[in-house]
Design an enzyme around this catalytic site. Sequence first.
Site, mmCIF file in Angstrom:
data_model
loop_
_atom_site.group_PDB
_atom_site.id
_atom_site.type_symbol
_atom_site.label_atom_id
_atom_site.label_comp_id
_atom_site.label_asym_id
_atom_site.label_seq_id
_atom_site.Cartn_x
_atom_site.Cartn_y
_atom_site.Cartn_z
ATOM 1 N N PHE A 133 28.674 30.725 32.410
ATOM 2 C CA PHE A 133 28.645 29.282 32.411
ATOM 3 C C PHE A 133 28.630 28.668 33.966
ATOM 4 O O PHE A 133 29.584 29.140 34.784
ATOM 5 C CB PHE A 133 30.090 28.670 31.775
ATOM 6 C CG PHE A 133 30.176 27.254 31.784
ATOM 7 C CD1 PHE A 133 29.476 26.572 30.738
ATOM 8 C CD2 PHE A 133 30.622 26.509 32.505
ATOM 9 C CE1 PHE A 133 29.387 25.240 30.625
ATOM 10 C CE2 PHE A 133 30.799 25.087 32.665
ATOM 11 C CZ PHE A 133 30.087 24.376 31.590
ATOM 12 N N ASP A 218 29.005 32.562 41.880
ATOM 13 C CA ASP A 218 29.758 31.349 41.293
ATOM 14 C C ASP A 218 30.952 31.548 41.304
ATOM 15 O O ASP A 218 31.532 32.108 40.327
ATOM 16 C CB ASP A 218 29.003 31.123 39.839
ATOM 17 C CG ASP A 218 29.739 29.622 39.300
ATOM 18 O OD1 ASP A 218 30.870 29.191 39.830
ATOM 19 O OD2 ASP A 218 29.242 29.145 38.401
ATOM 20 N N LYS A 247 36.619 23.077 42.507
ATOM 21 C CA LYS A 247 37.829 23.162 41.657
ATOM 22 C C LYS A 247 39.205 23.119 43.035
ATOM 23 O O LYS A 247 39.447 22.182 43.401
ATOM 24 C CB LYS A 247 37.919 24.158 40.760
ATOM 25 C CG LYS A 247 36.984 24.161 39.548
ATOM 26 C CD LYS A 247 37.476 24.937 38.396
ATOM 27 C CE LYS A 247 36.332 24.669 37.369
ATOM 28 N NZ LYS A 247 36.804 23.741 36.516
#
Length: 397
Positions: A133, A218, A247
């Site tokens: 994802f 990622d 984040k």
Amino acid sequence: MLLNVYSRYNKIFEKGKGTYIYDNEGNEYLDFVSGISVNCLGHASPVITKALTEQSQKLVHISNLYYSQPQLDLANKLTENSEMESVFFTNSGTEAIELALKIARKYGNNLSYDENGNKIADKTEIIYMKNSFHGRSTGALAVTGQPKYQKPFEPLMKNVTECNFNDVEDLKAKVSEKTAAIILEPIQGESGLESATPEFMEAIKELSEKYNTLVIFDEIQCGMGRTGKLFAYENFDLIPDIVTIAKSLGGGVPIGACLTKGKANDVLVPGDHGSTYGGNPLVCAVANAVLHELIDNKLIEKNVVEKGQYSVEKLKKLKEKFDFIEEIRGKGLLLGIKFDEKKVLAKDVVLKALENGLLLVGAGNNVVRFFPPFNVTNEEIDKAISILEKVFEKISF
């Protein structure tokens, strides 16, 4: 009123303090979602409040036509504490992924033409992982290995190829002279906290060197201290050419970054990419304050590793008690509880935990993520475990 793209829980939250959050009826909850791995210093952090207050009285936004000291300081902080050499700041993780993909495509195109503009190769393929994802923009979706996200928005970006995660033979079969980049999450977040194996990482390293291919990590969810290391790649014997982060970098303010080194550094030139808001003084000042806590005040070293180990010990005791718990996964405070989905579904656990005052988030059908802030206490972990035990004892599956 709000666009119907989230299945939201029927709660309105209005304030928080540390690991706790409160709804508009005054009910208290332990927050082990942390804004989906964002609020690394918890709610209403005095560190973040101070940085926001002081910087907002100086400069909030100036655009990337000019330098600002907070942005320069943050870039230096990230490069000095990593193997990376250059940084571009974005507003989100998805934007960082989009930039990484652009770098990969241009890198491949640069090797596909000679100095006279004649095409000599076709090195533009990007290899991505099944069950990955990387975001919901069209470029990120093209390399997200989950059809449920991709199919409604096809046709997506072409010349991308899916590889089975941790399947060395499949990787060897698919990486070739045509491959410009391999993109992966070193620890897959959305699909259940599955970690790349040492053998798979070694194969990526060998193939990327053989075919002069970029490696993109990622680390949007697993980076910035979550695993007990500042960067997740530090847990593996492979240093990527590009790392994307977001984040926990901002502790709650919207900021992401794409970091590069070596052959990925000088691919782009002025005009190839940009961002109006990316890396503005306000968000960079907050990110600097967050990194000061994580690195200089050793919050990762002192707390994430220790509390992660403590959490795993407690979660393993639950596993011993309840036979529908198959595995405790993850590193540091990037933890997951895997269930036998024939007996237990993650969504049911999340809902029942919410009803009992604990916020959790699922990852696929059979994993619940356990994401407290980095400054969580043993007492708060104990309370969360107690609520989980109560849920497991009473829930009807």
